[in-house]
Design a protein around this motif. Structure first.
Motif, PDB file in Angstrom:
ATOM      1  N   VAL A   1      27.714 -52.133  79.450  1.00 48.19           N
ATOM      2  CA  VAL A   1      26.716 -51.723  80.114  1.00 48.19           C
ATOM      3  C   VAL A   1      25.211 -52.199  79.725  1.00 48.19           C
ATOM      4  N   THR A   2      24.289 -52.570  80.713  1.00 48.54           N
ATOM      5  CA  THR A   2      23.115 -52.815  80.667  1.00 48.54           C
ATOM      6  C   THR A   2      21.936 -52.206  81.230  1.00 48.54           C
ATOM      7  N   ALA A   3      21.009 -51.740  80.334  1.00 40.81           N
ATOM      8  CA  ALA A   3      19.927 -51.331  81.158  1.00 40.81           C
ATOM      9  C   ALA A   3      18.843 -52.361  81.226  1.00 40.81           C
ATOM     10  N   LEU A   4      18.249 -52.397  82.324  1.00 48.76           N
ATOM     11  CA  LEU A   4      17.104 -53.332  82.709  1.00 48.76           C
ATOM     12  C   LEU A   4      15.923 -52.564  82.793  1.00 48.76           C
ATOM     13  N   ILE A   5      14.887 -52.841  82.010  1.00 47.52           N
ATOM     14  CA  ILE A   5      13.781 -52.054  81.621  1.00 47.52           C
ATOM     15  C   ILE A   5      12.377 -52.732  82.057  1.00 47.52           C
ATOM     16  N   ARG A   6      11.494 -52.035  82.702  1.00 52.46           N
ATOM     17  CA  ARG A   6      10.235 -52.316  83.264  1.00 52.46           C
ATOM     18  C   ARG A   6       9.265 -52.780  82.095  1.00 52.46           C
ATOM     19  N   THR A   7       9.348 -53.716  81.406  1.00 54.88           N
ATOM     20  CA  THR A   7       8.567 -54.048  80.290  1.00 54.88           C
ATOM     21  C   THR A   7       8.544 -55.317  79.982  1.00 54.88           C
ATOM     22  N   GLY A   8       7.837 -55.901  78.793  1.00 55.75           N
ATOM     23  CA  GLY A   8       7.941 -57.404  78.595  1.00 55.75           C
ATOM     24  C   GLY A   8       6.472 -57.734  77.977  1.00 55.75           C
TER      25      GLY A   8
ATOM     26  N   ILE B   1      29.573 -38.515  81.666  1.00 54.74           N
ATOM     27  CA  ILE B   1      28.994 -38.877  80.363  1.00 54.74           C
ATOM     28  C   ILE B   1      27.702 -39.554  80.418  1.00 54.74           C
ATOM     29  N   LEU B   2      27.397 -40.132  81.497  1.00 55.87           N
ATOM     30  CA  LEU B   2      26.157 -40.864  81.787  1.00 55.87           C
ATOM     31  C   LEU B   2      25.086 -39.793  81.954  1.00 55.87           C
ATOM     32  N   ASN B   3      25.460 -39.001  82.843  1.00 53.88           N
ATOM     33  CA  ASN B   3      24.370 -37.844  83.216  1.00 53.88           C
ATOM     34  C   ASN B   3      24.102 -36.814  82.337  1.00 53.88           C
ATOM     35  N   ARG B   4      25.242 -36.437  81.312  1.00 56.26           N
ATOM     36  CA  ARG B   4      24.772 -35.940  79.925  1.00 56.26           C
ATOM     37  C   ARG B   4      23.958 -36.607  79.052  1.00 56.26           C
ATOM     38  N   LEU B   5      24.281 -38.035  78.813  1.00 54.36           N
ATOM     39  CA  LEU B   5      23.696 -38.844  77.750  1.00 54.36           C
ATOM     40  C   LEU B   5      22.382 -39.490  78.189  1.00 54.36           C
ATOM     41  N   VAL B   6      22.313 -39.728  79.538  1.00 50.87           N
ATOM     42  CA  VAL B   6      21.167 -40.630  80.016  1.00 50.87           C
ATOM     43  C   VAL B   6      20.380 -39.726  81.156  1.00 50.87           C
ATOM     44  N   GLY B   7      21.189 -39.457  82.041  1.00 52.00           N
ATOM     45  CA  GLY B   7      20.755 -38.494  83.396  1.00 52.00           C
ATOM     46  C   GLY B   7      19.864 -37.392  82.908  1.00 52.00           C
ATOM     47  N   SER B   8      20.087 -36.782  81.682  1.00 52.72           N
ATOM     48  CA  SER B   8      19.293 -35.617  81.208  1.00 52.72           C
ATOM     49  C   SER B   8      18.180 -35.844  80.743  1.00 52.72           C
TER      50      SER B   8
ATOM     51  N   ASN C   1      18.521 -37.559  86.829  1.00 54.71           N
ATOM     52  CA  ASN C   1      17.077 -38.011  86.775  1.00 54.71           C
ATOM     53  C   ASN C   1      16.633 -38.892  87.615  1.00 54.71           C
ATOM     54  N   GLY C   2      17.338 -39.518  88.318  1.00 51.68           N
ATOM     55  CA  GLY C   2      16.858 -40.658  89.407  1.00 51.68           C
ATOM     56  C   GLY C   2      17.266 -41.993  88.824  1.00 51.68           C
ATOM     57  N   ILE C   3      17.796 -42.139  87.892  1.00 45.56           N
ATOM     58  CA  ILE C   3      18.246 -43.894  87.351  1.00 45.56           C
ATOM     59  C   ILE C   3      19.205 -44.155  88.220  1.00 45.56           C
ATOM     60  N   PRO C   4      18.829 -45.461  88.662  1.00 40.35           N
ATOM     61  CA  PRO C   4      19.876 -46.177  89.571  1.00 40.35           C
ATOM     62  C   PRO C   4      21.006 -46.813  88.621  1.00 40.35           C
ATOM     63  N   VAL C   5      22.333 -46.760  89.136  1.00 35.63           N
ATOM     64  CA  VAL C   5      23.367 -47.189  88.269  1.00 35.63           C
ATOM     65  C   VAL C   5      24.244 -48.131  89.024  1.00 35.63           C
ATOM     66  N   TYR C   6      24.521 -49.319  88.838  1.00 36.18           N
ATOM     67  CA  TYR C   6      25.452 -50.155  89.560  1.00 36.18           C
ATOM     68  C   TYR C   6      26.854 -50.117  88.820  1.00 36.18           C
TER      69      TYR C   6
ATOM     70  N   ARG D   1      11.403 -45.544  79.684  1.00 35.91           N
ATOM     71  CA  ARG D   1      11.551 -44.129  80.290  1.00 35.91           C
ATOM     72  C   ARG D   1      12.671 -44.213  81.459  1.00 35.91           C
ATOM     73  N   PRO D   2      13.076 -42.891  81.891  1.00 35.93           N
ATOM     74  CA  PRO D   2      13.888 -42.883  83.014  1.00 35.93           C
ATOM     75  C   PRO D   2      13.523 -43.610  84.353  1.00 35.93           C
ATOM     76  N   ASP D   3      12.169 -43.578  84.604  1.00 33.88           N
ATOM     77  CA  ASP D   3      11.670 -44.134  85.828  1.00 33.88           C
ATOM     78  C   ASP D   3      11.364 -45.549  85.670  1.00 33.88           C
ATOM     79  N   THR D   4      11.828 -46.267  84.485  1.00 33.93           N
ATOM     80  CA  THR D   4      11.524 -47.729  84.461  1.00 33.93           C
ATOM     81  C   THR D   4      12.823 -48.333  84.127  1.00 33.93           C
ATOM     82  N   ILE D   5      13.947 -47.668  84.278  1.00 30.13           N
ATOM     83  CA  ILE D   5      15.222 -48.192  84.014  1.00 30.13           C
ATOM     84  C   ILE D   5      16.292 -48.244  85.089  1.00 30.13           C
ATOM     85  N   ILE D   6      17.154 -49.373  85.172  1.00 25.02           N
ATOM     86  CA  ILE D   6      17.992 -49.719  86.057  1.00 25.02           C
ATOM     87  C   ILE D   6      19.326 -49.902  85.182  1.00 25.02           C
ATOM     88  N   LEU D   7      20.472 -49.088  85.369  1.00 27.16           N
ATOM     89  CA  LEU D   7      21.886 -49.590  84.602  1.00 27.16           C
ATOM     90  C   LEU D   7      22.741 -50.260  85.607  1.00 27.16           C
ATOM     91  N   ALA D   8      23.554 -51.037  84.774  1.00 26.04           N
ATOM     92  CA  ALA D   8      24.505 -51.998  85.390  1.00 26.04           C
ATOM     93  C   ALA D   8      25.793 -51.607  84.744  1.00 26.04           C
TER      94      ALA D   8
END
Length: 469
Positions: free
Chosen positions: A66-73, A239-246, A49-54, A219-226
């Motif tokens: 695992v850390t999700a960085l989210i565009r919010t605040g 696993i990530l594609n099934r649980l997060v990438g979907s 779904n386009g989420i970048p993963v480092y 949302r998927p388009d505001t998230i980066i995973l590390a």
């Protein structure tokens, strides 16, 4: 990773041991071989779904983070509801998921020796997990449920609101926190960054607000995973594609536009009456953003002026005159918005005006003539040699690289950092100090008992007294 770090430390200790025992060691003149450190490179991949993963593998321990960085605040808190982002961030984890109640979630994580934490700051939200490798898939399932399908349990929210209200009620009990808050409000007056939660704003927040805030920003388009640790790359991505990438975004992203901070520099003197024997002193003004051309000079300037134990503020006010235990200053570089420059200390009440005058004088003085060569060399060597301590764990390495993308830094920012620090000159520092330090336009906040001050605060300008509520 840890073995490499210990090897570097051993080299440093070996260098120390070669100093002749009969010669007293002077820490100001001791020399060591240069530290050579290459930042491990994380791999960047995209989920379906386009989420970048480092990704950064490390097999030393059977643990994965695992850390999700989210565009919010909190900068996106709606008017009248300051504190919404903070409550949403905390309750995303504390309030359970669509499949597990808060108590069931706590018990499940405890049984697996896993953890999931969440919080939203001013311009960044994070949801993170730590898990044994053998329990990674189950913990990731809980992580995904919380990230995209939180429950926001009503009872847990009610408790959190009561705790927030109690913190607000007691926020004036701590003179240091009080001074920090009032300086921040003064620097960012009229901007969302300067808003602080109140009893009224917390009371106005309900579960529907948390749900709406979560839907808008997580949302998927505001998230980066590390991801860092002991994992099999192929299995993890499945696993990530099934649980997060979907997970697909629900409509176009809608991040509100926040106006830039108004670049105004105007002196203010704010007095907060408090019956205490020690005065809390804070002063500051607007600072810089991450794109400022003098960013590296600012880092060196920080060290010399007030960011180290050998800084000018520390040496004069603490060491030479014994007027404070701690004193310092710092440019907090803004990443999405303009940051701030602040200076702080605490001193006995009958030295309040003297210390304020000294701080003004020292800040002004660094604008008048170049720093000494000794100051420059010490600052640059300290910053360059301490750089590696930001990368002591695989998780810190991968999160640093994910943050570069999150905040829009150049991909090679960290690689060039040491070289650019080393290139800073005395002329650079003088020009930077003259451009970015405004001692005649500082916001001054003093918390204390004016009846005990050595001289009145009117010495520094018109005084505005703030009433505690």
């Amino acid at each position: 990773m840890i073995r490499a770090f210990l090897h570097i430390c051993a080299i440093c200790l070996l260098g120390v041991s070669t100093i002749h025992a009969a010669e007293p060691a002077n820490p100001r003149t001791m020399q060591f071989p240069p530290l050579h450190y290459t930042i491990p490179r994380a791999e960047r991949v995209l989920l379906t779904n386009g989420i970048p993963v480092y990704l950064l593998q490390d097999r030393e321990l059977p643990i994965v983070s695992v850390t999700a960085l989210i565009r919010t605040g909190s900068v996106y808190d709606p008017p009248g509801k300051s504190g919404l982002a903070a409550l949403t961030g905390a309750q995303l984890r504390a309030g359970g998921s669509s499949t597990l109640s808060p108590d069931q979630l706590d018990e499940t994580l405890e049984f697996m020796a896993s953890s999931v934490e969440s919080s939203f700051g001013s311009d960044l939200g994070t949801v993170s997990l730590n898990s044994l490798t053998k329990n990674l898939e189950q913990t990731l399932q809980l992580f995904s449920d919380l990230l995209f399908h939180p429950m926001f349990d009503e009872q847990r929210l009610a408790v959190a609101k009561q705790q927030a209200l109690e913190m607000i009620r007691r926020q004036n009990d701590d003179p240091k926190a009080l001074a920090d808050r009032e300086l921040h409000r003064a620097i960012y007056a009229g901007h969302p960054l300067g808003a602080v939660p109140t009893a009224e704003s917390i009371a106005a927040i309900n579960r529907t607000d948390l749900q709406a805030f979560h839907r808008r920003f997580v949302r998927p388009d505001t998230i980066i995973l590390a991801v860092a640790g002991d994992f099999d790359r192929k299995e993890l991505l499945v696993i990530l594609n099934r649980l997060v990438g979907s997970i697909q975004p629900n409509g176009p992203v809608d991040i509100p536009r926040i106006a830039p901070v108004s670049q105004q520099f105007k002196k203010e003197v704010l007095y907060v009456p408090k019956q205490v024997n020690q005065s809390v002193i804070r002063m500051g003004h607007l600072g810089i953003t991450k794109d400022d051309p003098d960013l590296y000079a600012v880092r060196v300037l920080d060290f010399i002026l007030g960011g180290s134990f050998t800084s000018r503020l520390m040496m004069e006010i603490r060491t030479n005159q014994g007027l404070a235990y701690h004193v310092g200053s710092h440019f907090d570089v803004g990443r999405r918005f303009t940051g701030s420059f602040t200076a702080e200390t605490e001193t006995r009440a009958d030295a309040t005006a003297k210390v304020i005058g000294l701080m003004h004088s020292i800040i002004s003085g660094i604008r008048n003539e170049p720093v000494t060569e000794q100051e420059l060399v010490l600052a640059k060597e300290s910053l360059v040699n301490s750089f590696l301590f930001g990368f002591t764990t695989p998780a810190s390495v991968v999160i640093q690289q994910a943050r570069l993308e999150y905040y829009g830094y150049a991909p090679d920012f960290l690689d060039r950092y040491r070289q650019r620090i080393a290139a800073v000159s005395r002329e650079d520092l003088l020009r930077t100090a003259r451009r970015l330090l405004h001692p005649t336009a500082l916001k001054l906040v003093v918390v204390g008992d004016q009846q005990k001050f050595d001289r009145p605060l009117t010495l520094f300008g018109d005084v505005k007294s703030l009433e505690l509520k």
